[in-house]
Design a protein around this motif. Structure first.
Motif, short mmCIF file in Angstrom:
data_model
loop_
_atom_site.label_atom_id
_atom_site.label_comp_id
_atom_site.label_asym_id
_atom_site.label_seq_id
_atom_site.Cartn_x
_atom_site.Cartn_y
_atom_site.Cartn_z
N LEU A 63 -16.89 4.19 -5.13
CA LEU A 63 -17.39 3.10 -4.29
C LEU A 63 -17.01 3.34 -2.83
N ALA A 64 -15.77 3.79 -2.62
CA ALA A 64 -15.32 4.06 -1.24
C ALA A 64 -16.09 5.23 -0.64
N LEU A 65 -16.29 6.28 -1.42
CA LEU A 65 -17.06 7.43 -0.93
C LEU A 65 -18.46 6.96 -0.50
N ALA A 179 -14.01 -4.57 -1.42
CA ALA A 179 -12.95 -5.36 -0.79
C ALA A 179 -12.13 -6.10 -1.83
N LEU A 180 -12.75 -6.41 -2.97
CA LEU A 180 -12.04 -7.19 -4.00
C LEU A 180 -11.01 -6.37 -4.73
N PRO B 152 -10.32 4.93 8.89
CA PRO B 152 -9.05 5.53 9.27
C PRO B 152 -8.07 5.53 8.10
N THR B 153 -7.55 6.71 7.76
CA THR B 153 -6.60 6.75 6.64
C THR B 153 -5.24 6.25 7.08
N ARG B 154 -5.01 6.19 8.40
CA ARG B 154 -3.77 5.60 8.89
C ARG B 154 -4.12 4.43 9.80
N ARG B 207 -3.54 -4.31 9.24
CA ARG B 207 -4.20 -5.21 8.29
C ARG B 207 -5.72 -5.06 8.35
N TRP B 208 -6.25 -5.10 9.57
CA TRP B 208 -7.69 -5.27 9.73
C TRP B 208 -8.47 -3.96 9.52
N LEU B 209 -7.80 -2.82 9.69
CA LEU B 209 -8.51 -1.54 9.58
C LEU B 209 -8.38 -0.93 8.20
N ARG B 210 -7.74 -1.63 7.28
CA ARG B 210 -7.67 -1.12 5.91
C ARG B 210 -9.04 -1.20 5.28
N TRP B 211 -9.32 -0.28 4.36
CA TRP B 211 -10.63 -0.31 3.72
C TRP B 211 -10.49 0.07 2.26
#
Lengths: 186, 211
Positions: A63-65, A179-180, B152-154, B207-211
């Motif tokens: 999903l992330a990819l 996101a969940l 961003p991974t960091r 917090r906000w740039l996590r994905w």
């Protein structure tokens, strides 16, 4: 096929995919999944987590990819991109599972992209649970194109929506699902 | 759900995302615009700007802001993509840093110790950092929003670098206004403001740039 040749192949499929070739995109995802599975299973095994749950992470990585596919620069090799996303999601999943300081060396992920696991894997549980948290319409669209294997057009006819609306709804649903993961786990 | 079912769903979602490079550029452009707008509303360029620009020490002020903004934006383009090393951009921060160090050293040699304090505080010490922070709010938000399109991974580091970029842009604009030209003043208060921006970017980004 050795790693370099395989990554060339993946990169070719991804380039075709960004040009709108859905068949190439499917081949890419289907070909990558067994490698992700091998890494996830090995990592889960080493952390003492049930290997059966590894398939949840495979799906989370896919999903992330998918949602971040535009962050791959076609002029760069695809391996490091793939490994970075895989590692990120793997660490997230391990940390959620109580391994607060889980570390996964990037070299290990790179190496693991050379091994694949094509063993029969059961359905993963997590995604089904998260589906329950989507809005009704989003859930109906995701079900239609996944479990029922419908195309966006078929799903549109079935749900009495326009094809464009199906695509928009699907895209939003996938973003919500991504996101969940993790947000309400543990 | 089986993984093959998920793949079937993903393949049906071809919504093409805008290219990351363009989104980052748009974020930068929007940020510069917002910063310029804030500057225009809050401050005026110093009346003697033309003559001031002929002095080396005034140019050093711009070297700090512009240099940091350039280095940070360049690095952001890499931090936003998974698996891309920072490369030479990591070292590009050294140049503006070095400029300021040289300018500070020259000032310390040229000015008697008794006058150092007056130079350090100038006229605007109390408002310098707050004003730079105010001007940088717009670009920081724009850059962070653009980074969310990336991966961003960091996230904390990417946020901090976005903070440095925003602070650099704001410091460049503020330098058009502020008549305190001493490198001592610039090294202290500009750096303080840009550092605060980096911290803010780090805290938000984490917090906000996590994905």
């Amino acid at each position: 096929m050795n790693t370099a040749a395989r990554e060339m192949q993946w990169a070719m499929w991804m380039r075709a995919a960004s040009g709108g070739d859905a068949a190439a995109y499917r081949r890419f995802l289907e070909d990558v999944a067994p490698y992700l599975r091998a890494i996830a299973r090995r990592r889960f095994f080493r952390s003492g987590r049930p290997e059966g749950e590894a398939e949840d992470v495979v799906q989370e990585i896919l999903l992330a990819l998918h949602l971040k596919r535009h962050t791959w620069d076609p002029d760069r090799p695809i391996g490091p991109w793939l490994a970075a996303i895989t590692r990120n999601k793997l660490v997230d999943a391990l940390r959620r599972g109580g391994h607060a300081r889980a570390q996964v060396p990037i070299e290990e992920v790179m190496d693991s992209l050379a091994a694949q696991d094509r063993t029969d894997h059961g359905p993963a549980q997590e995604l089904d649970r998260l589906l329950g948290r989507l809005a009704d319409r989003q859930r109906a669209v995701v079900r239609a194109v996944s479990l029922e294997g419908a195309s966006a057009r078929e799903a549109a006819a079935q749900l009495k929506m326009t094809e464009g609306a199906v695509r928009v709804t699907l895209h939003r649903a996938l973003r919500t699902l991504a996101a969940l993961y993790g947000r309400d786990a543990a | 759900m089986k993984t093959s079912d998920l793949i079937s769903a993903l393949v049906q979602d071809p919504v093409p995302a805008p290219r990351l490079g363009r989104v980052l550029l748009a974020g930068l452009a929007g940020g510069v615009l917002l910063a310029a707008l804030t500057f225009a509303l809050a401050l005026r360029p110093r009346p003697d700007l033309g003559e001031a620009l002929e002095q080396l020490r005034v140019l050093a002020k711009f070297a700090l802001g512009l240099g940091l903004a350039t280095a940070a934006t360049g690095l952001l383009g890499r931090l936003a993509r998974p698996g891309v090393p920072g490369g030479g951009w990591r070292w590009s921060f050294l140049l503006p840093g070095l400029c300021v160090l040289v300018a500070v050293a020259a000032e310390l040699v040229a000015v008697p110790p008794g006058a150092w304090e007056a130079r350090l505080f100038g006229k605007n010490a109390a408002v310098c950092a707050p004003l730079i922070l105010l001007i940088s709010a717009g670009p920081l938000l724009c850059l962070l929003a653009a980074l969310r399109h990336g991966a961003p991974t960091r996230p904390g580091l990417a946020g901090a670098v976005a903070g440095v970029a925003a602070g650099g842009i704001a410091a460049t604009l503020y330098a058009l206004h502020c008549p305190d030209d001493s490198p001592l003043f610039v090294a202290a208060w500009y750096s303080l403001a840009i550092g605060a921006d980096a911290l803010a970017g780090f805290l938000i980004g984490r917090r906000w740039l996590r994905w």
